[in-house]
Design a protein around this motif. Sequence first.
Motif, PDB file in Angstrom:
ATOM      1  N   ASP A  70      51.344  51.522  45.406  1.00  0.00           N
ATOM      2  CA  ASP A  70      51.688  50.408  44.511  1.00  0.00           C
ATOM      3  C   ASP A  70      51.657  50.859  43.054  1.00  0.00           C
ATOM      4  N   ARG A 122      50.239  44.832  44.673  1.00  0.00           N
ATOM      5  CA  ARG A 122      51.433  44.261  45.313  1.00  0.00           C
ATOM      6  C   ARG A 122      51.237  44.154  46.825  1.00  0.00           C
ATOM      7  N   ARG A 173      44.762  45.297  45.850  1.00  0.00           N
ATOM      8  CA  ARG A 173      46.068  45.951  45.742  1.00  0.00           C
ATOM      9  C   ARG A 173      46.974  45.108  44.855  1.00  0.00           C
TER      10      ARG A 173
END
Length: 342
Positions: A180, A138, A136
């Motif tokens: 994100d 963030r 991911r």
Amino acid sequence: AGAQVSEVFNAEQFIAFALDGIEDLSIMQRVRHIADALYNALPSPYPDAVRILCQMVHQIAPGFQAVALTEYIARYGQHDFDTSMQALSTMTSYGTAEFAIRPFLSNEQSRTISILLQWMQSDNEHLRRLACEGCRPRLPWGIKLSNMLQMPSPAMEILEQLKSDSSLYVRKSVANHLNDLAKEYPEAVLDWVATWSTDDPNVKWVIRHALRNLIKQGNPRALALHGVDHLAKLGVTRLKLTPTTIRQGDSLTISLAVISQDSETQPAVVDYRLHFPRANGSMSTKVFKLKTFSILPEQILEIVTTRAFKDLSTRKYRQGSYIIEILLNGNVAQSASFELIS
């Protein structure tokens, strides 16, 4: 646990190091501190230390204790990629390795992605989730992966594979990963998910949660993907804030009525946007969910909610004038103001 699985684990040295100053540290600082304590108590050949850690992980309580073991891999295992990947694949079922995998993605993206592509096909939901959550861009509490924050994303194959996963644990990760990306590339993400079949309820769930911020922003395309008409014939009446002056820590009651102005049943998404003062005198905004429902022809639906204005670690409420806007299918329907005093 270290002393139970190995005679060479220096338990005394570990405890002394781990307890020194730990009370003043945040959760993730404690994780890193314990990883350093492990380094001081384990044998120096890295593969030997990892073998002990992989035995220890079965003996300790799942959660942040196990995360500290994965952090040891992140901090001291960059030089031995294969041993480190095998260790993280073992440990993630006990304490997620989503933080520990990130330095490997920063340093050796292609090689690490190839491992994630293997893990996404695992029968183990923890490994499938790690394949998605670990990259991911963030991740909260995790280092930002600027090299993953691209569109098309290097993780597209992973997200495509796992979007209909049988595990909610995995699907939440897919939705959060997409969320994100949508913050940086809203139109590209909307183009992408619009090609997905919503006949599968798992995929439909992922799309809804992945686009949650775009829905809060009133993005017409995001709303349309949920069958919500941005220009629906709906109205808001009887908006009331009680009381109109509150003190820090008190609660505000928001009441309103949604009115259907159509001859057909239609979906309604009702949120509210709070405008609040910053320390520098400017205003900030935050959107909060209220209610999503289907409203019958000419129906009037009452909504009442309360919000406590207590300071949070992520948000401070300062004295001054506040405005609340009611958002109806992404449009500002009505607004009202109140005062916060100390």
